[in-house]
Design an enzyme around this catalytic site. Structure first.
Site, mmCIF file in Angstrom:
data_model
loop_
_atom_site.group_PDB
_atom_site.id
_atom_site.type_symbol
_atom_site.label_atom_id
_atom_site.label_comp_id
_atom_site.label_asym_id
_atom_site.label_seq_id
_atom_site.Cartn_x
_atom_site.Cartn_y
_atom_site.Cartn_z
ATOM 1 C CB SER A 181 -0.910 0.011 1.237
ATOM 2 O OG SER A 181 -0.120 -0.098 2.418
ATOM 3 N N GLY A 182 2.008 1.179 -0.626
ATOM 4 C CA GLY A 182 2.834 2.368 -0.776
ATOM 5 C C GLY A 182 2.293 3.251 -1.878
ATOM 6 C CG ASN A 183 3.708 6.963 -4.816
ATOM 7 O OD1 ASN A 183 4.366 7.059 -5.850
ATOM 8 N ND2 ASN A 183 2.776 7.833 -4.492
ATOM 9 N N GLY A 232 1.360 0.939 -4.886
ATOM 10 C CA GLY A 232 0.273 0.047 -4.501
ATOM 11 C C GLY A 232 -1.046 0.784 -4.339
ATOM 12 C CE LYS A 257 12.110 1.491 -13.445
ATOM 13 N NZ LYS A 257 11.583 2.576 -12.590
ATOM 14 C CG ASN A 274 15.691 4.586 -8.201
ATOM 15 O OD1 ASN A 274 16.295 3.979 -7.340
ATOM 16 N ND2 ASN A 274 14.449 4.254 -8.557
ATOM 17 C CE LYS A 317 12.430 0.747 3.393
ATOM 18 N NZ LYS A 317 13.366 1.273 4.415
#
Length: 358
Positions: A12-14, A16, A205, A271, A297
């Site tokens: 349920s992160g960004n 998800g 990538k 990144n 992460k």
């Protein structure tokens, strides 16, 4: 007649939460699917309240996707095993370093006729070769697994800005079902049979994006950045060729999961952003991750280490100068300017079969 299918989302992160917006809306229009979509949410406190309770009452993930409402049929649950109960379609979207622990927690709880799709942009690379997230999921849960990846910055998708994505699925009929769960007028899905190729592009990538961020941090401009992107893209193809040979299709690199994702990540992804800050501040990547990502992460830094472990043990670092230089800058304290060392490499003989140069 009662619906025969049910979707759950693990993560349920960004990304998800963005996927939950799409799937929650789509299942309401699909008669074969139950309207309720359970989403597993890590039990954490935000502004003195449980994030799960906030999602279920305010219908918004205020920590990882603030400002974007989730459909009311998306229900947050704190237990992954509860989320997968009775689910026929399992969407897995967590940082790749946590995948095995999650799978172990739901092992034996998944329906035998379930199938999964991985939205994880990461692969496990060791001295012995590559293991993709779909392979890890299949090995643990013994169910069919597809993959989804593309030029997909989550916040832009949540704002319903037009983009494309790629689903890799070996079963054409199942690919149609997965497409129906994700496709929208603003999120266009193309399906290919190359499951591993889709994953491979989505992971590597991020390493290229780290290199692009170094260029931005040094203020060297678009020509230099374009050169790094081109070389990085070709090293992605070369590594795919060396690890898997003909299992990865060359055409996959021209899908959204390939070239398009490299471009968007090198200009807009986290990144790239943290690699730029790495140059500007001199702070180590783990500290920047903690300071700037709000609990998300950083995948490119980890994947760069995994890639180097493989190419170093295989004795082929000379054939991957950009990936080697990115590793050295991240992990060995080399100056960002050393990213250009040894980049005059001939890629003209590369094909997606084992190269005579390797």
């Amino acid at each position: 007649m009662a619906p025969t299918n049910k979707v759950c989302i693990l993560g349920s992160g960004n990304w998800g939460s963005t996927a939950a917006r799409i799937i929650g809306s789509n299942v309401a229009k699909l008669p074969d699917f139950d309207d309720t979509v359970k989403i597993w949410v890590f039990d954490e406190i935000v502004n003195g309240k449980k994030l799960i309770d906030i999602i279920n009452t305010q219908h918004e993930n205020v920590k990882y996707l603030p400002g974007h409402k989730l459909p009311t049929n998306v229900v947050a649950v704190p237990d992954a095993a509860d989320a997968v109960k009775d689910a026929t379609h399992i969407v897995v979207v967590i940082p790749h370093q946590y995948i095995q622990n999650l799978l172990d927690s739901i092992h034996g709880r998944v329906l035998p006729n379930a199938r999964a799709i991985s939205l994880i942009k990461g692969i496990a690379i060791s001295n012995h070769g590559m293991t993709t997230m779909t392979q890890i999921i299949h090995r643990t849960l013994a169910i069919p697994v597809a993959s989804l990846s593309g030029a997909n910055i989550a916040n832009e998708i949540a704002e319903e800005k037009y983009c494309e994505t790629t689903i890799g699925c070996s079963d054409p009929e199942e690919a149609i079902v997965w497409r129906s769960l994700f496709n929208t007028p603003y999120f266009q899905v193309n399906c290919v049979s190359d499951v591993i190729g889709v994953e491979f592009c989505g992971a590597l990538k991020n390493v290229v994006a780290v290199g692009a961020g170094f260029i931005d941090g040094m203020g060297l401009g678009n020509n230099t950045k374009a050169a790094i992107i081109r070389i990085g893209f070709l090293e992605m193809r070369r590594l795919a060729m060396h690890i898997s040979g003909a299992r990865i299709q060359d055409a996959t690199f021209m899908e959204s999961c390939g070239l398009a994702d490299v471009i968007t990540t090198c200009y807009g992804g986290r990144n790239r952003r943290l690699a730029e800050e790495f140059v500007l501040t001199g702070k180590p990547m783990p500290q920047l991750e903690q300071d700037l990502l709000n609990g998300q992460k950083l995948q490119g830094y980890l994947t760069a280490g995994e890639v180097h472990s493989y190419i170093d043990s295989s004795g082929i670092t000379d054939h991957f100068p950009l990936f080697t230089n990115i590793y050295s800058i991240c992990y060995q304290g080399k100056a960002p300017r050393t990213i250009f060392d040894g980049l005059n490499v001939d890629f003209s003989r590369d094909t997606l079969t084992p190269s005579p140069m390797l």
